[in-house]
Design a protein around this motif. Structure first.
Motif: not given
Lengths: 202, 269
Positions: A27-38
């Motif tokens: 979850l934390p890395p996925a949240w970061l990648v999601w945040g990057l594209f957002q």
């Protein structure tokens, strides 16, 4: 914690397996990648990802080191989660390193120069290298094969934790409080293991 | 008036620069009086009161005294200057400042012949600056320039960005901008300017003289002891910031290199 409290806590933990931690760890890395594209990671998204993964790794290293003191002082055992905590910490350190290499520094010649000349990079890299054999042997087969040596090998987490804490302290500008608190937490948890401070397990 | 007003050589300064967007410029700051995080200045500078404001001019000047900001701005032509900003932390931005040359202020107060340096002091208001409770630096923040650096036409007293008044996190209401030096040389929220004979106390040099010298000219050949200064991450250059090679004097060598003729810039870092 009196046995009347630690008993029920341990009973609640008993049926809770460790494997969901590996799923939660994504979850934390996925949240970061999601945040990057957002565009949610601020003005300097690469530094945000790099720092977040480093911090998560330190939190988990500290959590892993806290398992024994919590068991001895409070009587509550998180022992069966410790391997997962350690492996996830390693996974985050690996991501932290890859973000630094690929997204931050980018230039191979400069990576090499940093690796040989920059103390905080050297400390961080040394901690990573120390943790590689631990990650590789964090499985049931290795534990059986290595026997007593497995425990000895895994004491390497102590110097790795100190190196990780120092890495944080010396990479910031000036003397800053937050990284010093992380290092003190690590040193405190290690001091607990000194023969004259730690209480015997029950 | 633009860069053209400061003479032929200034035209060689980087002129094809695309400024960062306002959001980045106002939410990625080092202003340790408000915290050490990059977004702390934007988040925690709301209580900082910058009006009324005055600057005390002291030392070797003909007309020392406390000058109200309005009196300082009176008669000054506010220009736009699009400058590179190179942080000592190896990232860079491009900022469209509004301001006037520091030399105009120094000429107004009359620099006396014995003066060799200019010292700057940043406001210190503990009740409005949550970061100063931590002694990361020996507050108040102090910086300084050699007099010829201070008088250089590129050295700006900035009062705005993108035509708007400076926000607190950018050093409101008035700050120095020295584009060929690392960002920390450009002191923010100035309350005191002192002309003096001796090299001034500077906060970062005091904190760690091996890492932060008095000159701190942008120089790709002189490493920070803990990291390389050869390249910089260009903030705002896409999802993953690109790296560019850092230029000597941050690209302003044609204008300022002559200030350092004969000096060993490896020693005088």
């Amino acid at each position: 914690m009196p046995a009347s409290l630690s008993g029920p806590v341990n009973r609640v933990l008993r049926p809770v397996p460790a494997w969901p931690l590996y799923i939660l760890a994504v979850l934390p890395p996925a949240w970061l990648v999601w945040g990057l594209f957002q565009g949610r990671l601020g003005v300097d998204p690469v530094k945000t990802m790099e720092h977040q993964m480093g911090l998560w790794a330190l939190w988990l290293i500290i959590a892993g080191l806290a398992v024994t003191p919590i068991r001895r002082i409070l009587g509550v055992s998180f022992l069966k989660y410790r391997r997962a905590i350690g492996l996830v910490a390693f996974f985050y350190i690996l991501l932290h390193l890859l973000i630094w290499l690929v997204l931050d520094v980018q230039i191979p010649a400069q990576i090499l120069a940093d690796l040989t000349k920059r103390p905080y990079i050297i400390l961080g890299m040394a901690a990573f290298v120390l943790l590689i054999p631990l990650a590789v042997t964090s499985n049931a087969v290795s534990i059986r094969r290595l026997g007593r040596n497995w425990r000895r090998l895994h004491l390497l987490v102590y110097p790795a934790a100190v190196l990780g804490g120092l890495h944080y302290v010396i990479l910031v500008k000036g003397i800053q409080m937050t990284p010093i608190l992380y290092l003190l937490a690590i040193l405190g948890l290690l001091a607990f293991r000194l023969p004259w401070t730690g209480r015997r397990p029950r | 008036l633009g860069l053209g007003s400061i003479g032929g050589t200034a035209m060689a300064a980087p002129s094809d620069l695309t400024p960062n967007d306002y959001e980045a410029i106002t939410h990625y700051n080092n202003f340790y009086e408000f915290g050490v995080g990059k977004e702390d200045p934007a988040d925690y500078s709301g209580k900082f009161v910058t009006s009324p404001w005055s600057i005390e001019v002291a030392g070797l000047v003909d007309k020392p005294g406390t000058y109200a900001l309005e009196d300082i701005l009176k008669g000054k032509q506010i220009e736009e200057r699009i400058y590179r900003l190179r942080c000592v932390e190896a990232w860079s931005m491009v900022i469209p400042w509004n301001g006037f040359p520091l030399s105009a202020l120094l000429n107004q107060v009359g620099v006396q012949s014995g003066a060799k340096y200019v010292a700057f002091e940043t406001a210190l208001k503990p009740d409005e600056m949550p970061g100063v409770s931590r002694r990361v630096l020996d507050w108040p923040y102090r910086e300084g320039l050699r007099l010829d650096e201070a008088m250089h036409p590129l050295t700006l007293m900035a009062t705005g960005i993108y035509g708007k008044d400076l926000l607190n996190q950018n050093g409101a209401p008035i700050r120095v901008v020295v584009p060929w030096k690392y960002g920390f040389k450009s002191a923010k929220s100035i309350v005191r300017i002192t002309l003096q004979e001796d090299q001034p106390f500077t906060s970062w040099k005091d904190a760690n003289y091996r890492e932060y010298g008095f000159y701190s000219n942008v120089n790709p050949q002189v490493s920070h002891p803990r990291w390389s200064q050869a390249t910089e991450r260009v903030i705002g250059s896409g999802l993953i910031p690109k790296r560019r090679e850092t230029e000597m004097f941050n690209g302003y060598g044609d204008e300022v290199a002559s200030l350092y003729t004969g000096m060993d810039l490896k020693k005088n870092y």
